[in-house]
Design an enzyme around this catalytic site. Structure first.
Site, PDB file in Angstrom:
ATOM      1  N   HIS A  75       0.822  -1.223   0.000  1.00 58.38           N
ATOM      2  CA  HIS A  75       0.000   0.000   0.000  1.00 58.38           C
ATOM      3  C   HIS A  75       0.845   1.258   0.000  1.00 58.38           C
ATOM      4  CE1 HIS A  75      -4.093  -1.532   1.713  1.00 58.38           C
ATOM      5  NE2 HIS A  75      -3.955  -1.725   0.429  1.00 58.38           N
ATOM      6  N   HIS A 111      -9.875   9.376  -0.029  1.00 61.19           N
ATOM      7  CA  HIS A 111      -8.958   8.254  -0.192  1.00 61.19           C
ATOM      8  C   HIS A 111      -7.753   8.505   0.725  1.00 61.19           C
ATOM      9  CE1 HIS A 111      -5.967   5.539  -2.155  1.00 61.19           C
ATOM     10  NE2 HIS A 111      -7.025   4.770  -2.204  1.00 61.19           N
TER      11      HIS A 111
END
Ligand SMILES: O=C(O)c1cnc2c(S(=O)(=O)O)cccc2c1O
Length: 458
Positions: free
Chosen positions: A116, A344
């Site tokens: 990530h 986000h």
């Protein structure tokens, strides 16, 4: 103070905290002054690029190449990713037309782990810059979402023959960044570790909070994830009188499996971390507010239901933890004009009861998941982390303050404000009884979104 020619020439950036939001298409210009698009980050105004590294999860290589200014467009770029097998083949195929783009596959040896981490290492003629961010390298992540980043100062080269500990910051950011890069154990990053060693990172005021997949025991338990955050808050934050009334706020774009009730992880080890301030910790009475978009937040967003494609909360996970939804608050961000730009970005913070001050603030790639933050095992003698994650912790002491005042109106940005530009409205607004958390793999056909469409996932 602007640290070099480059930043002074860029329109008013907040160089107290160096925390920026992405530009959002379709907002009044007032809400984009001081916000950055990827083309701004890669602009010659920030340095004369020589080479770069892009750590990320999702890539559109042709689009990424086009974000560099023409004069930098064919300079070497190293992509650090977590793709394997067919996904890796598809990624490498994307770069067929771009021989200057090379790849480094991060090891993911623990199931369900992902890469990530989102970071840019930018090596210039004039020095070195690090950007830690929340956006993927795809157009949609830089269009109509709320995203954030920490952009380092320009790090100058050290004089030749400087000692190994030269260029360290009061927050040990240089050591910690080098240790994070070393944790990949890949040859492609060796030359970058060497380059960073030759630069002066002493102006850095944030602490690095990373995650690297593994099972950690003993002292290594505090190197990554939420136990790293707990260690930093224990060592560098001060107890606050009445701190049990200071709420914790977690804001994220995805949610993992939290177990059958709150004691399994959220209200146990994770809350113990988030409520740590110096010696004191687990305050089970401390309010915990979780911010995650409701169905209506997504439906009425600039993108409409498709915004939910980046809010991957699955029905399978949600139905196992209905207890979690009582913690949920709406995504509201009138303060930054971003109530309709779905988040986000991921942020965590500790606020005063009247929400005018912060004890600390984190911006990170880490969602609300044990995979990202780590989970204790074996009677708390081991912690298991599944994914690579990266974020930065702002502590008032590193800025010569006791707490951060919350900045009321962050836009247009003022370069000298000491107020912290929290990207969404405080206090967070509880879900109403009719609000439901966005779940991405069920249909919504009762009400059209801002584009007149419904959502029927296949
Ligand atoms: O930014 C990221 O790191 C990231 C990771 N995963 C995502 C997924 S999924 O892999 O969980 O299905 C689905 C939609 C968006 C995602 C995303 O934006």
């Amino acid at each position: 103070e602007p640290d070099d020619f480059f930043e002074t020439s860029f329109p008013c950036l907040n160089d107290t905290y160096r925390f920026y939001l992405n530009k959002v298409t379709g907002l009044d210009r007032k809400y984009n002054t001081g916000a950055l698009h990827i083309k701004d980050i890669l602009s010659p105004l920030f340095g004369t690029l020589k080479e770069s590294v892009q750590f990320n999860y999702c890539f559109d290589i042709a689009w990424m190449v086009n974000q560099f200014p023409p004069e930098f467009r064919d300079l070497p770029v190293l992509i650090v990713h977590g793709d394997k097998r067919e996904a890796k083949a598809r990624l490498l195929k994307q770069a067929q037309p771009f021989p200057h783009v090379r790849f480094c596959q991060a090891k993911l040896d623990i199931a369900f782990g992902t890469h990530h981490t989102k970071m840019m290492l930018l090596w210039y003629e004039e020095g070195f810059r690090v950007v830690i961010l929340t956006s993927n390298l795809i157009r949609a992540d830089w269009y109509q979402k709320t995203q954030g980043m920490w952009m380092s100062p320009l790090f100058p080269r050290l004089p030749k023959g400087s000692g190994a500990s030269a260029g360290e910051s009061p927050t040990f950011f240089k050591r910690d960044l080098l240790e994070y890069l070393a944790s990949y154990r890949v040859p492609e990053l060796e030359e970058w570790i060497q380059r960073i060693k030759e630069h002066d990172l002493s102006e850095t005021r944030v602490y690095l909070v990373g995650s690297t997949p593994g099972r950690y025991v003993g002292e290594n338990m505090e190197r990554w994830g939420h136990l790293r955050l707990r260690k930093l808050l224990h060592d560098h934050a001060e107890p606050i009188p009445g701190e049990e009334r200071w709420p914790v706020i977690g804001q994220f774009s995805s949610i993992g499996s939290m177990g059958l009730d709150k004691t399994k992880w959220l209200a146990g080890e994770f809350q113990r971390t988030l409520t740590t301030l110096g010696k004191s910790s687990l305050r089970s009475d401390t309010p915990v507010h979780l911010v995650f978009p409701s169905v209506d937040d997504v439906r009425t967003s600039l993108e409409g239901y498709p915004a939910g494609g980046s809010l991957p909360y699955s029905l399978q996970t949600a139905q196992k933890q209905l207890w979690l939804h009582s913690y949920f608050h709406r995504w509201k961000a009138n303060t930054t004009g971003r109530s309709h730009a779905m988040p986000h970005i991921k942020t965590y913070m500790r606020a005063s009861p009247d929400f005018t001050e912060l004890a600390w603030f984190v911006v990170t790639s880490s969602n609300l998941s044990k995979a990202a933050w780590g989970a204790l095992e074996k009677n708390n003698t081991q912690v298991m982390v599944r994914s690579y994650e990266l974020g930065v912790l702002y502590l008032p002491a590193a800025f010569g303050m006791k707490t951060f005042p919350v900045l009321k109106d962050p836009f247009p940005v003022s370069s000298s404000s000491t107020g912290f530009p929290v990207p969404f409205d405080l206090p967070p607004v509880c879900y109403s009884p009719k609000d439901q958390p966005w779940i991405w793999n069920i249909p919504y056909n009762q009400a059209p979104d801002t584009h007149g469409n419904i959502w029927v996932p296949s």
